[in-house]
Design an enzyme around this catalytic site. Structure first.
Site, PDB file in Angstrom:
ATOM      1  N   THR A 187      -0.160 -17.981  -3.410  1.00 38.64           N
ATOM      2  CA  THR A 187      -0.721 -17.397  -4.393  1.00 38.64           C
ATOM      3  C   THR A 187      -2.171 -17.246  -3.854  1.00 38.64           C
ATOM      4  O   THR A 187      -2.415 -16.841  -2.484  1.00 38.64           O
ATOM      5  CB  THR A 187      -1.278 -18.241  -4.781  1.00 38.64           C
ATOM      6  N   ASP A 218       0.450 -21.772 -13.718  1.00 37.16           N
ATOM      7  CA  ASP A 218      -1.220 -21.861 -13.597  1.00 37.16           C
ATOM      8  C   ASP A 218      -2.372 -21.296 -13.823  1.00 37.16           C
ATOM      9  O   ASP A 218      -3.532 -20.748 -14.097  1.00 37.16           O
ATOM     10  CB  ASP A 218      -1.377 -23.585 -13.304  1.00 37.16           C
TER      11      ASP A 218
HETATM   12  N1  ASP Z   1       0.308 -21.417  -8.688  1.00 37.09           N
HETATM   13  C1  ASP Z   1       1.275 -20.718  -9.116  1.00 37.09           C
HETATM   14  C2  ASP Z   1       2.123 -20.377  -9.727  1.00 37.09           C
HETATM   15  O1  ASP Z   1       2.664 -21.637  -9.832  1.00 37.09           O
HETATM   16  C3  ASP Z   1       1.826 -20.461  -7.243  1.00 37.09           C
HETATM   17  C4  ASP Z   1       0.965 -20.392  -6.505  1.00 37.09           C
HETATM   18  O2  ASP Z   1       0.481 -21.107  -6.589  1.00 37.09           O
HETATM   19  O3  ASP Z   1       1.656 -20.668  -5.302  1.00 37.09           O
HETATM   20  O4  ASP Z   1       2.030 -19.547 -10.390  1.00 37.09           O
END
Ligand code: ASP
Length: 320
Positions: A187, A218
């Site tokens: 992300t 999230d």
């Molecule tokens: N938090 C992000 C999600 O679950 C993915 C990530 O940050 O790696 O969509």
């Protein structure tokens, strides 16, 4: 006499408190995702290109904050840069859903007034973070999803792209590999304190590789992956989103500071390496508080990250 003594004590306490936490004129942190990274799997060239990408984004944020630009403009600008970079799982480098689509999520929050905006499950907005800002500033809503979000964005001058824009060979191969085994996260995000003392946070993602069509993580959930409050801190998270939603990670960090007077560092530790763990909630957060203290806390073995403040302390790093 008693009154004077009391006044004196108050003054001394206030002086000690202000000495305890030097106030930075501005401060900035950014991330490009966290996860269990095996250093031996990275070539020297890979490491260099990630470091250069982090430095490029950091430079954009640093000079804008030093110029007196608002934290809100800065977090959007930095996240747009990271979204356009195919190295990171957001915008151009987004991962694929299980059935081969790209579904992107993003959020932005203004710590001055707790205004927030987010988009989720969009497949044709080039820079979802700017669509999130549009939702925050122009609509009466906080979160728009899918086609409704795209329509609203296009009606308001946000650039749409053909969904093929998000295709990258690297992410496609990642999906093919993970159709056999577990998925991977990543992300991008940025938090900033500006010269006016305002905090802001922005996060953007392609989500989790191999996720189900329609799954929202999230990132666009205010208080889970993204949060900013001028009274406490600005937080952007990265990691296994389902846990970050269930444990309201970003807001928990702020709440520990707001209700219990815990420092940013201790609050981030308690949540990322207490409530969450490498097994349940693998990932990390970047955060900056109202005094310009920066925290980069992870429970995974790596997080692409960068930080800088007005005192000239800065750096980029990948592994723990
Ligand atoms: N938090 C992000 C999600 O679950 C993915 C990530 O940050 O790696 O969509």
């Amino acid at each position: 006499m008693k009154k004077l003594l009391y006044l004196f004590l108050i003054l001394i306490t206030a002086a000690c408190q202000s000495r305890e936490q030097p106030k930075q004129e501005w401060a900035l942190a950014l991330h490009g995702g966290a996860g269990n990274m095996d250093k031996t799997k990275f070539s020297e060239a890979d490491i260099k290109s990630y470091e250069n990408a982090l430095k490029e984004a950091l430079e954009i944020g640093k000079s804008a904050l030093a110029d007196g630009q608002s934290s809100l403009d800065v977090v959007e600008m930095v996240v747009r840069n990271l979204e356009d970079n195919p190295l990171f799982n957001a915008g151009k480098g987004s991962v694929f859903t299980n059935d081969g689509r790209n579904e992107l999520d993003a959020a932005i929050m203004d710590g001055r007034n707790l205004n927030a905006g987010a988009v989720a499950g969009v497949g044709d907005i080039r820079n979802p973070v700017s669509a999130a800002r549009l939702v925050m500033e122009q609509s009466p809503h906080v979160l728009l999803i899918g086609k409704g979000a795209s329509l609203y964005a296009s009606q308001n001058g946000i650039e749409l792209v053909d969904s093929s824009y998000f295709y990258t060979e690297k992410r496609w191969q990642l999906l093919q590999r993970s159709l056999q085994k577990a998925g991977k996260n990543g992300t991008v995000g940025c938090v900033a304190l500006d010269k006016d003392g305002n905090l802001a946070a922005a996060t953007s993602t392609g989500g989790m590789n191999n996720k189900r069509y329609g799954r929202v993580g999230d990132v666009p959930i205010i208080g889970a992956g993204t949060y900013a409050n001028n009274n406490t801190c600005a937080v952007s998270a990265t990691g296994h989103g389902e846990y970050y939603i269930r444990f309201t990670v970003a807001h928990d960090i702020s709440a520990l500071m707001e209700y219990k007077g815990v420092s940013l560092n201790d609050a981030a530790k308690a949540v990322v390496n207490g409530k969450l763990s490498n097994e349940a909630g693998n990932g990390g957060v970047i955060a900056v508080d109202k005094n310009g203290n920066i925290t980069l806390e992870m429970n995974s073995t790596g997080m692409f990250r960068g930080w800088a403040n007005a005192d000239g302390e800065e750096g980029v790093a990948i592994f723990k």
